[in-house]
Write a protein that holds these residues in place. Structure first.
Motif, PDB file in Angstrom:
ATOM      1  N   LYS A 114      20.436  35.172  28.259  1.00 40.37           N
ATOM      2  CA  LYS A 114      21.409  34.078  28.254  1.00 40.37           C
ATOM      3  C   LYS A 114      22.814  34.588  27.949  1.00 40.37           C
ATOM      4  N   GLU A 115      22.915  35.503  26.995  1.00 39.87           N
ATOM      5  CA  GLU A 115      24.221  36.065  26.651  1.00 39.87           C
ATOM      6  C   GLU A 115      24.799  36.844  27.839  1.00 39.87           C
ATOM      7  N   GLU A 116      23.974  37.653  28.479  1.00 38.91           N
ATOM      8  CA  GLU A 116      24.442  38.423  29.624  1.00 38.91           C
ATOM      9  C   GLU A 116      24.804  37.525  30.801  1.00 38.91           C
ATOM     10  N   LEU A 117      24.024  36.467  31.022  1.00 43.12           N
ATOM     11  CA  LEU A 117      24.353  35.529  32.095  1.00 43.12           C
ATOM     12  C   LEU A 117      25.676  34.832  31.817  1.00 43.12           C
ATOM     13  N   SER A 118      25.900  34.464  30.574  1.00 47.93           N
ATOM     14  CA  SER A 118      27.161  33.807  30.209  1.00 47.93           C
ATOM     15  C   SER A 118      28.359  34.697  30.502  1.00 47.93           C
ATOM     16  N   ILE A 119      28.226  35.969  30.187  1.00 50.34           N
ATOM     17  CA  ILE A 119      29.313  36.921  30.446  1.00 50.34           C
ATOM     18  C   ILE A 119      29.556  37.037  31.952  1.00 50.34           C
ATOM     19  N   GLN A 120      28.489  37.201  32.714  1.00 52.80           N
ATOM     20  CA  GLN A 120      28.628  37.325  34.169  1.00 52.80           C
ATOM     21  C   GLN A 120      29.243  36.064  34.773  1.00 52.80           C
ATOM     22  N   LEU A 121      28.800  34.897  34.321  1.00 52.59           N
ATOM     23  CA  LEU A 121      29.337  33.645  34.860  1.00 52.59           C
ATOM     24  C   LEU A 121      30.815  33.485  34.525  1.00 52.59           C
ATOM     25  N   GLU A 122      31.209  33.896  33.344  1.00 50.42           N
ATOM     26  CA  GLU A 122      32.625  33.827  32.976  1.00 50.42           C
ATOM     27  C   GLU A 122      33.462  34.712  33.892  1.00 50.42           C
ATOM     28  N   LEU A 123      32.964  35.906  34.177  1.00 56.08           N
ATOM     29  CA  LEU A 123      33.671  36.805  35.096  1.00 56.08           C
ATOM     30  C   LEU A 123      33.708  36.231  36.506  1.00 56.08           C
ATOM     31  N   MET A 124      32.612  35.642  36.937  1.00 58.00           N
ATOM     32  CA  MET A 124      32.576  35.033  38.271  1.00 58.00           C
ATOM     33  C   MET A 124      33.539  33.861  38.364  1.00 58.00           C
ATOM     34  N   GLU A 125      33.629  33.062  37.307  1.00 56.44           N
ATOM     35  CA  GLU A 125      34.551  31.924  37.327  1.00 56.44           C
ATOM     36  C   GLU A 125      35.991  32.395  37.464  1.00 56.44           C
ATOM     37  N   GLY A 126      36.342  33.478  36.780  1.00 60.14           N
ATOM     38  CA  GLY A 126      37.677  34.047  36.936  1.00 60.14           C
ATOM     39  C   GLY A 126      37.923  34.501  38.365  1.00 60.14           C
ATOM     40  N   THR A 127      36.909  35.094  38.970  1.00 63.22           N
ATOM     41  CA  THR A 127      37.012  35.544  40.359  1.00 63.22           C
ATOM     42  C   THR A 127      37.185  34.363  41.301  1.00 63.22           C
ATOM     43  N   VAL A 128      36.403  33.316  41.099  1.00 60.97           N
ATOM     44  CA  VAL A 128      36.513  32.117  41.935  1.00 60.97           C
ATOM     45  C   VAL A 128      37.911  31.508  41.794  1.00 60.97           C
ATOM     46  N   ARG A 129      38.428  31.456  40.577  1.00 57.89           N
ATOM     47  CA  ARG A 129      39.787  30.919  40.373  1.00 57.89           C
ATOM     48  C   ARG A 129      40.832  31.749  41.129  1.00 57.89           C
ATOM     49  N   GLU A 130      40.681  33.055  41.102  1.00 59.10           N
ATOM     50  CA  GLU A 130      41.632  33.915  41.820  1.00 59.10           C
ATOM     51  C   GLU A 130      41.543  33.696  43.329  1.00 59.10           C
ATOM     52  N   ILE A 131      40.336  33.554  43.836  1.00 55.02           N
ATOM     53  CA  ILE A 131      40.162  33.297  45.274  1.00 55.02           C
ATOM     54  C   ILE A 131      40.802  31.968  45.643  1.00 55.02           C
ATOM     55  N   GLU A 132      40.562  30.949  44.836  1.00 58.34           N
ATOM     56  CA  GLU A 132      41.147  29.632  45.116  1.00 58.34           C
ATOM     57  C   GLU A 132      42.670  29.675  45.019  1.00 58.34           C
ATOM     58  N   SER A 133      43.201  30.443  44.090  1.00 61.67           N
ATOM     59  CA  SER A 133      44.647  30.577  43.955  1.00 61.67           C
ATOM     60  C   SER A 133      45.246  31.258  45.185  1.00 61.67           C
ATOM     61  N   LEU A 134      44.589  32.300  45.649  1.00 63.27           N
ATOM     62  CA  LEU A 134      45.053  32.965  46.873  1.00 63.27           C
ATOM     63  C   LEU A 134      45.011  32.013  48.062  1.00 63.27           C
ATOM     64  N   GLN A 135      43.949  31.248  48.151  1.00 61.51           N
ATOM     65  CA  GLN A 135      43.830  30.289  49.247  1.00 61.51           C
ATOM     66  C   GLN A 135      44.997  29.304  49.220  1.00 61.51           C
ATOM     67  N   THR A 136      45.311  28.784  48.057  1.00 62.26           N
ATOM     68  CA  THR A 136      46.423  27.855  47.914  1.00 62.26           C
ATOM     69  C   THR A 136      47.742  28.516  48.329  1.00 62.26           C
ATOM     70  N   ASP A 137      47.951  29.743  47.882  1.00 61.32           N
ATOM     71  CA  ASP A 137      49.179  30.472  48.226  1.00 61.32           C
ATOM     72  C   ASP A 137      49.313  30.678  49.732  1.00 61.32           C
ATOM     73  N   LEU A 138      48.185  30.830  50.417  1.00 59.44           N
ATOM     74  CA  LEU A 138      48.218  31.209  51.826  1.00 59.44           C
ATOM     75  C   LEU A 138      48.043  30.039  52.794  1.00 59.44           C
ATOM     76  N   GLU A 139      47.950  28.831  52.276  1.00 55.02           N
ATOM     77  CA  GLU A 139      47.751  27.677  53.159  1.00 55.02           C
ATOM     78  C   GLU A 139      48.953  27.426  54.061  1.00 55.02           C
ATOM     79  N   SER A 140      50.136  27.735  53.574  1.00 53.07           N
ATOM     80  CA  SER A 140      51.331  27.365  54.325  1.00 53.07           C
ATOM     81  C   SER A 140      52.117  28.552  54.884  1.00 53.07           C
ATOM     82  N   ARG A 141      51.536  29.736  54.800  1.00 55.51           N
ATOM     83  CA  ARG A 141      52.250  30.895  55.340  1.00 55.51           C
ATOM     84  C   ARG A 141      51.266  31.982  55.753  1.00 55.51           C
ATOM     85  N   LYS A 142      51.779  32.951  56.474  1.00 56.10           N
ATOM     86  CA  LYS A 142      50.955  34.078  56.918  1.00 56.10           C
ATOM     87  C   LYS A 142      50.684  35.000  55.737  1.00 56.10           C
TER      88      LYS A 142
END
Length: 151
Positions: free
Chosen positions: A7-35
């Motif tokens: 459970k502890e290891e899964l929590s750590i991995q999920l926290e890292l994955m959530e940060g990754t998902v946030r970064e992907i979503e942020s990039l998507q937002t940045d790139l919606e209106s430009r090349k």
């Protein structure tokens, strides 16, 4: 490994994955209106590869907790993932349904391309769907782990 360590290891991995998902979503937002720039495409590619690596890390940890050896051979990544799909494998939990199986296969395939190619050769048009759907893939995965392990 006992369930509390898992459970502890899964929590750590999920926290890292959530940060990754946030970064992907942020990039998507940045790139919606430009090349997108080559660097932004490379960053998105790295994040998408990290996303699937997080899934795989979790599956490896669960396998270890259940005392199940990792698969061997050229297709071990696919075999590991399939162990967590219906019909299941030696008492491992079912984590992915058929739709998720297809979705995560695309992320696994992309990670393979990312690790064996050059960032300059990446095609944004082939990546953009994975970028747009990353949270839709992550949310049910996270929910299933919460249901199974309370993380």
């Amino acid at each position: 490994m006992n369930i509390e360590v898992l459970k502890e290891e899964l929590s750590i991995q999920l926290e890292l994955m959530e940060g990754t998902v946030r970064e992907i979503e942020s990039l998507q937002t940045d790139l919606e209106s430009r090349k997108q720039t080559t660097r932004e495409v490379a960053a998105a590619a790295a994040f998408l590869a990290d996303f699937y690596t997080g899934v795989e890390n979790i599956l490896k940890r669960i396998s270890c907790c259940y005392g199940i050896a990792m698969p061997a051979g050229e297709d071990w990544h696919v075999e590991l993932f399939n162990r967590f799909c219906d019909p299941g494998f030696q008492g491992l939990p079912i984590i992915f349904d058929a739709k998720q199986k297809r979705s995560f296969a695309e992320y696994r395939g992309f990670r393979h391309v990312m690790h064996h190619g050059y960032s300059l050769q990446l095609d944004w048009e082939r990546m953009v769907e994975g970028v747009k759907k990353v949270n839709a893939a992550y949310a049910p995965f996270r929910a299933r782990l919460h249901a199974l392990y309370g993380v």
